[in-house]
Design a protein around this motif. Structure first.
Motif, PDB file in Angstrom:
ATOM      1  N   ALA A  69       0.832  -1.205   0.000  1.00 10.89           N
ATOM      2  CA  ALA A  69       0.000   0.000   0.000  1.00 10.89           C
ATOM      3  C   ALA A  69       0.866   1.254   0.000  1.00 10.89           C
ATOM      4  N   THR A  70       1.942   1.215   0.792  1.00  9.59           N
ATOM      5  CA  THR A  70       2.842   2.364   0.871  1.00  9.59           C
ATOM      6  C   THR A  70       3.449   2.677  -0.486  1.00  9.59           C
ATOM      7  N   SER A  71       3.813   1.648  -1.241  1.00 12.92           N
ATOM      8  CA  SER A  71       4.438   1.868  -2.542  1.00 12.92           C
ATOM      9  C   SER A  71       3.488   2.576  -3.505  1.00 12.92           C
ATOM     10  N   GLU A  72       2.202   2.223  -3.451  1.00 14.27           N
ATOM     11  CA  GLU A  72       1.228   2.853  -4.339  1.00 14.27           C
ATOM     12  C   GLU A  72       1.048   4.328  -4.004  1.00 14.27           C
ATOM     13  N   VAL A  73       1.014   4.633  -2.715  1.00 15.62           N
ATOM     14  CA  VAL A  73       0.883   6.027  -2.288  1.00 15.62           C
ATOM     15  C   VAL A  73       2.142   6.814  -2.624  1.00 15.62           C
ATOM     16  N   LEU A  74       3.301   6.213  -2.343  1.00 15.98           N
ATOM     17  CA  LEU A  74       4.568   6.910  -2.540  1.00 15.98           C
ATOM     18  C   LEU A  74       4.851   7.204  -4.005  1.00 15.98           C
ATOM     19  N   ALA A  75       4.469   6.296  -4.889  1.00 20.81           N
ATOM     20  CA  ALA A  75       4.700   6.544  -6.312  1.00 20.81           C
ATOM     21  C   ALA A  75       3.966   7.799  -6.762  1.00 20.81           C
ATOM     22  N   ALA A  76       2.691   7.903  -6.392  1.00 23.49           N
ATOM     23  CA  ALA A  76       1.906   9.079  -6.780  1.00 23.49           C
ATOM     24  C   ALA A  76       2.428  10.333  -6.099  1.00 23.49           C
ATOM     25  N   GLU A 272      -0.940   2.214 -11.536  1.00 22.15           N
ATOM     26  CA  GLU A 272      -2.039   1.328 -11.186  1.00 22.15           C
ATOM     27  C   GLU A 272      -1.903   0.858  -9.743  1.00 22.15           C
ATOM     28  N   GLY A 273      -3.006   0.345  -9.189  1.00 18.71           N
ATOM     29  CA  GLY A 273      -2.961  -0.157  -7.832  1.00 18.71           C
ATOM     30  C   GLY A 273      -4.342  -0.411  -7.284  1.00 18.71           C
ATOM     31  N   LYS A 274      -4.385  -1.122  -6.163  1.00 17.15           N
ATOM     32  CA  LYS A 274      -5.650  -1.513  -5.555  1.00 17.15           C
ATOM     33  C   LYS A 274      -6.143  -0.507  -4.523  1.00 17.15           C
ATOM     34  N   ARG A 275      -5.255   0.358  -4.008  1.00 14.14           N
ATOM     35  CA  ARG A 275      -5.618   1.214  -2.870  1.00 14.14           C
ATOM     36  C   ARG A 275      -6.096   2.583  -3.325  1.00 14.14           C
ATOM     37  N   THR A 276      -7.109   2.601  -4.165  1.00 12.56           N
ATOM     38  CA  THR A 276      -7.586   3.875  -4.702  1.00 12.56           C
ATOM     39  C   THR A 276      -8.157   4.771  -3.612  1.00 12.56           C
ATOM     40  N   SER A 277      -8.838   4.184  -2.625  1.00 14.99           N
ATOM     41  CA  SER A 277      -9.447   5.010  -1.576  1.00 14.99           C
ATOM     42  C   SER A 277      -8.388   5.653  -0.698  1.00 14.99           C
ATOM     43  N   VAL A 278      -7.310   4.920  -0.412  1.00 16.65           N
ATOM     44  CA  VAL A 278      -6.232   5.475   0.406  1.00 16.65           C
ATOM     45  C   VAL A 278      -5.575   6.639  -0.318  1.00 16.65           C
ATOM     46  N   ARG A 279      -5.335   6.475  -1.618  1.00 19.87           N
ATOM     47  CA  ARG A 279      -4.716   7.554  -2.385  1.00 19.87           C
ATOM     48  C   ARG A 279      -5.665   8.744  -2.523  1.00 19.87           C
ATOM     49  N   ALA A 280      -6.950   8.489  -2.613  1.00 21.56           N
ATOM     50  CA  ALA A 280      -7.909   9.581  -2.767  1.00 21.56           C
ATOM     51  C   ALA A 280      -7.952  10.463  -1.524  1.00 21.56           C
ATOM     52  N   ASP A 281      -7.650   9.899  -0.364  1.00 25.14           N
ATOM     53  CA  ASP A 281      -7.702  10.667   0.879  1.00 25.14           C
ATOM     54  C   ASP A 281      -6.409  11.427   1.155  1.00 25.14           C
ATOM     55  N   GLY A 282      -5.343  11.101   0.437  1.00 26.66           N
ATOM     56  CA  GLY A 282      -4.103  11.841   0.580  1.00 26.66           C
ATOM     57  C   GLY A 282      -4.053  12.974  -0.425  1.00 26.66           C
ATOM     58  N   HIS A 283      -3.639  14.151  -0.004  1.00 28.83           N
ATOM     59  CA  HIS A 283      -3.591  15.311  -0.878  1.00 28.83           C
ATOM     60  C   HIS A 283      -2.198  15.908  -0.935  1.00 28.83           C
ATOM     61  N   ILE A 284      -1.913  16.593  -2.034  1.00 25.44           N
ATOM     62  CA  ILE A 284      -0.708  17.404  -2.143  1.00 25.44           C
ATOM     63  C   ILE A 284      -1.140  18.815  -2.521  1.00 25.44           C
ATOM     64  N   VAL A 285      -0.677  19.787  -1.759  1.00 24.11           N
ATOM     65  CA  VAL A 285      -0.980  21.176  -2.048  1.00 24.11           C
ATOM     66  C   VAL A 285       0.306  21.891  -2.418  1.00 24.11           C
ATOM     67  N   ILE A 286       0.215  22.700  -3.464  1.00 23.16           N
ATOM     68  CA  ILE A 286       1.346  23.511  -3.923  1.00 23.16           C
ATOM     69  C   ILE A 286       0.923  24.965  -3.756  1.00 23.16           C
ATOM     70  N   ALA A 287       1.697  25.701  -2.971  1.00 21.53           N
ATOM     71  CA  ALA A 287       1.348  27.089  -2.684  1.00 21.53           C
ATOM     72  C   ALA A 287       2.553  27.990  -2.953  1.00 21.53           C
ATOM     73  N   ASP A 288       2.315  29.119  -3.593  1.00 18.02           N
ATOM     74  CA  ASP A 288       3.395  30.041  -3.958  1.00 18.02           C
ATOM     75  C   ASP A 288       3.243  31.386  -3.252  1.00 18.02           C
ATOM     76  N   ARG A 289       4.376  31.995  -3.017  1.00 19.38           N
ATOM     77  CA  ARG A 289       4.402  33.317  -2.394  1.00 19.38           C
ATOM     78  C   ARG A 289       4.798  34.340  -3.450  1.00 19.38           C
ATOM     79  N   ARG A 290       3.924  35.269  -3.701  1.00 20.79           N
ATOM     80  CA  ARG A 290       4.171  36.267  -4.756  1.00 20.79           C
ATOM     81  C   ARG A 290       4.894  37.496  -4.211  1.00 20.79           C
TER      82      ARG A 290
END
Length: 290
Positions: A69-76, A272-290
């Motif tokens: 499961a960790t590998s699927e999350v970490l790849a994304a 690809e992977g089986k843990r779609t729900s786990v990945r869906a709950d993890g987010h990445i936010v990119i924020a910039d300072r102008r």
């Protein structure tokens, strides 16, 4: 977070990247250095997962499933962060809670960039031992910080970080183990040392009661089977909605450029992977300072 627990979590993340390398998101994800940072016993489990050879014992099967499961999350997660780093070159990169991160050793785009690796002194000492004589592609500055007692800003300044120049900050896989107040405190400190055009990249979990109880069940099974729980001592202390995270960042001068769930990242990258729900709950936010 204990010294050894921090190190074991870093190993799990490194193992996840080693499992994914050459198997997931080919052409988008690559981390050939990860396996080189593991010792023999850690590589054995990686080999099992890569071969799809699931063991039968309960404890061994839990370790196998956790790493899978960790590998699927970490790849994304890695694809999204690497893309955000490459989008706009900045002269400085700070990795908060660097663990066994290998970006400075595998990303040619970081050549000439000052990379500040911030981590607990004990975890950092272990990483440097594992690295041996391996040469980095970037200008790496190790910044030992005990967040319970040390000042992040002072440690970075001592290491040569220039707060008048733009910085990319990576804060990966740490937010869940901090209270909301601790997260806000860190964002405040980062903002103090972020010049205009700086970028902050954060991974965070969204609220999910099913995941919470699933993790508890997994930890219990690992315990009763006598297996080591790599997340022992690191209970999840916070989760965030995208709106709450954006509000916190805006309060400190960062505007959200993108906020994506890891499942959408995985689909776009062909992971690809089986843990779609786990990945869906993890987010990445990119924020910039102008």
């Amino acid at each position: 977070m204990t010294e050894r627990a921090a190190s074991r979590t870093a190993v799990l993340v490194c193992q996840g990247r080693a499992v994914a390398d050459g198997r997931m998101g080919i052409g988008r994800f690559s981390d050939p250095v990860a396996v080189e940072l593991l010792v023999d016993g850690e590589r054995a489990l990686v080999d099992l997962v890569r071969a799809g050879a699931a063991p039968k014992g309960v404890g061994a099967r839990m370790e196998y499933e956790l790493l899978s499961a960790t590998s699927e999350v970490l790849a994304a997660r890695t694809v999204a962060i690497d893309d955000a780093v490459r989008e706009s070159a900045r002269p400085q990169l700070v990795i908060l809670g660097a663990g066994l991160d290998a970006r400075a050793w595998r990303m040619p785009e970081l050549a000439g960039v000052a990379v500040f690796e911030v981590d607990h002194p004990a975890s950092q000492a272990e990483k440097r031992e594992r690295l041996g004589e391996r040469e980095a592609l970037a200008d790496v500055r190790f910044v030992p910080v005990d967040f319970g007692t040390d000042s992040l800003g002072a440690a970075l300044t001592t290491a040569g970080h220039d707060e008048t120049r733009p910085t990319t900050w990576i804060w990966e896989g740490v937010v869940p183990y901090l209270t909301p107040a601790e997260v806000a405190e860190t964002v405040t400190e980062v903002a103090k040392h972020s010049a205009p055009d700086s970028r902050l990249i954060i991974t965070y979990p969204t609220p999910n009661r099913v995941y919470h109880y699933g993790r508890k069940a997994m930890e219990l099974l690992l315990s009763v089977s006598g297996r080591t729980n790599p997340m022992a001592g690191e209970p999840q202390r916070s989760s965030w909605t995208p709106e709450a995270m954006a509000a916190l960042l805006a309060e400190h001068g960062f505007s959200v450029t993108a906020d994506r769930d890891l499942q959408s990242v995985a689909v776009e990258a062909g992971i690809e992977g089986k843990r779609t729900s786990v990945r869906a709950d993890g987010h990445i936010v990119i924020a910039d300072r102008r």
